[in-house]
Design an enzyme around this catalytic site. Structure first.
Site, PDB file in Angstrom:
ATOM      1  N   GLY A  45      42.171  38.472  35.221  1.00  0.00           N
ATOM      2  CA  GLY A  45      41.874  37.047  35.748  1.00  0.00           C
ATOM      3  C   GLY A  45      40.360  37.562  34.264  1.00  0.00           C
ATOM      4  CG  ASN A  67      35.695  31.114  42.986  1.00  0.00           C
ATOM      5  OD1 ASN A  67      35.308  29.788  42.177  1.00  0.00           O
ATOM      6  ND2 ASN A  67      34.989  31.635  42.645  1.00  0.00           N
ATOM      7  CD  GLN A 112      40.750  31.029  44.570  1.00  0.00           C
ATOM      8  OE1 GLN A 112      41.125  31.891  45.480  1.00  0.00           O
ATOM      9  NE2 GLN A 112      39.691  32.986  44.262  1.00  0.00           N
ATOM     10  CG  HIS A 117      43.670  40.509  43.279  1.00  0.00           C
ATOM     11  ND1 HIS A 117      43.215  40.074  43.921  1.00  0.00           N
ATOM     12  CD2 HIS A 117      43.425  40.109  41.802  1.00  0.00           C
ATOM     13  CE1 HIS A 117      41.520  39.320  43.673  1.00  0.00           C
ATOM     14  NE2 HIS A 117      41.972  39.710  41.848  1.00  0.00           N
ATOM     15  CB  THR A 142      50.367  52.170  28.176  1.00  0.00           C
ATOM     16  OG1 THR A 142      50.235  53.563  26.115  1.00  0.00           O
ATOM     17  CG2 THR A 142      51.272  52.577  28.905  1.00  0.00           C
ATOM     18  CB  CYS A 172      33.026  38.246  41.693  1.00  0.00           C
ATOM     19  SG  CYS A 172      34.361  37.797  41.188  1.00  0.00           S
TER      20      CYS A 172
END
Length: 393
Positions: free
Chosen positions: A72, A152, A180, A202, A238, A326
């Site tokens: 994100g 959040n 969120q 996630h 990749t 975070c």
């Protein structure tokens, strides 16, 4: 420790078994590089296409409007920097709010050091923006409005449809950080007039390290990562095939179970709020009482310190947080709680408990029974609380 209760679903979610099952073959026998033209490569490319289609359907977008990222935060960076640099001939003004995730705020601060102007909108006591303030902030140099779908920390859901309509009327790109919100509320990018949207796997029972950016067809945006021709020459590197496969499956499951998910988490959220508000004095619920994420609870307890509260709960097997994962290592009070008008002291006594699909009613009963005891014990060590109890306030 008799019980373990995980109530930090806004930080991350456990991966669902169905997601893992789809991912596993792409670590071993289906290991091809989707840029290769042989059978192994084609097999991997087909898996990416399936995942992209699942995400597109989950948000009402076209398949070729979905681009995979490393998470994100990367999606936020790409949206904001990409629009800013691609459209700087038109203008250099960006509008955001004071309660954004740091992936947005720090990106905007970076752009301010590089010739761009940013307006940071205030929010009210519930964390809601004022549409009129947004209107008044728009100038003829405004090129982007970047504003989170749902906060959040406090769970407040912004009036996204009104914001999208205003941005469209003014000819301004509208980006929303929906990390969120995606998987917790219904989102249709066309109905809401969203031009760019960041999401993450996630947060919806998928793997870590993979996200996506929705970019409406026709949006003028620069690339953030340069190199190969992956993601239709928009995002080099990749692809994380197992992660992308897992993200696609997680999004599909989220849409299939959205109504039951909302009903389940809302019911437990309301029970938790009611139980704590009835048992604990000097506590407030942060965030909007109605327009909030179904599984989000954020309390501010007076006369205690949040870190002590978290450690005490952890010893009882209850896992929560004081805000964004975070910034959990920071001693500064939450910028979100400060923006909604809390004092430093009260902001430091915050607790975020977020509910998910695997939360049980007995988990909530356990928290309602134990949390008030912890708060009371910690308050007994507060001289200020003793004064309040003694009627000296």
């Amino acid at each position: 420790m008799n019980q373990r209760v995980y109530l930090d679903y806004s930080a991350t979610t456990p991966m669902k078994q169905e997601v893992l099952n789809e991912m596993l073959p792409y670590f071993t026998e289906k290991f091809g590089n989707p840029s290769s033209i042989h059978a192994y490569g084609r097999e991997a490319k087909q898996a990416v296409d399936v995942a992209r289609d699942r995400l597109a359907k989950a948000m009402g977008a076209k398949q070729d409007e979905v681009f995979f990222t490393g998470g994100g935060s990367e999606a936020d960076n790409w949206a904001i920097k990409g629009i800013a640099y691609a459209n700087k001939q038109k203008g250099n003004h960006i509008i955001t709010t004071k309660i954004e995730h740091h992936a947005v705020l720090h990106t905007c601060e970076y752009l301010e050091k590089n010739g761009f102007e940013v307006s940071y909108l205030d929010v009210d006591q519930y964390g809601m923006i004022d549409i009129n303030q947004l209107k008044n902030a728009i100038t003829d140099r405004t090129i982007l409005i970047t504003l989170m779908f749902a906060n959040n920390e406090i769970g407040t859901i912004q009036p996204i449809k009104e914001i999208g309509a205003l941005a469209k009327e003014k000819g301004i790109y509208f980006h929303t950080d929906a990390v969120q919100a995606f998987g917790n509320v219904k989102i249709d990018v066309n109905d809401l007039n969203i031009d760019l949207m960041s999401i993450s796997a996630h947060k919806i029972y998928g793997p870590k390290g993979v996200g996506a950016l929705y970019i409406r067809k026709g949006v003028k945006i620069n690339s953030l990562i340069h190199g190969g021709a992956q993601e239709r020459r928009r995002r080099a590197g990749t692809e994380n095939i197992p992660g992308i496969v897992g993200f696609g499956k997680a999004a599909e499951l989220a849409m299939e179970t959205l109504e039951t998910h909302i009903s389940h988490t809302t019911s437990l959220r309301d029970k938790l709020v009611k139980g704590i508000m009835e048992k604990v004095d000097y506590v407030r619920l942060n965030g909007h009482p109605i327009h909030r994420l179904p599984g989000n609870v954020n309390f501010a307890f007076e006369f205690i310190e949040g870190e002590s509260l978290l450690l005490s709960l952890d010893m009882l097997g209850i896992s929560g947080s004081s805000g964004s994962a975070c910034t959990s290592g920071s001693l500064d009070p939450s910028h979100v709680l400060m923006a909604i008008g809390l004092s430093h002291e009260i902001a430091h006594g915050s607790l975020r408990l977020t509910i998910g699909d695997f939360t049980k009613e007995e988990d909530i009963d356990y928290v309602i029974a134990e949390l008030p005891k912890v708060v009371d014990r910690l308050r007994q060590m507060s001289p200020l609380y003793e004064k309040v109890k003694g009627g000296l306030k």
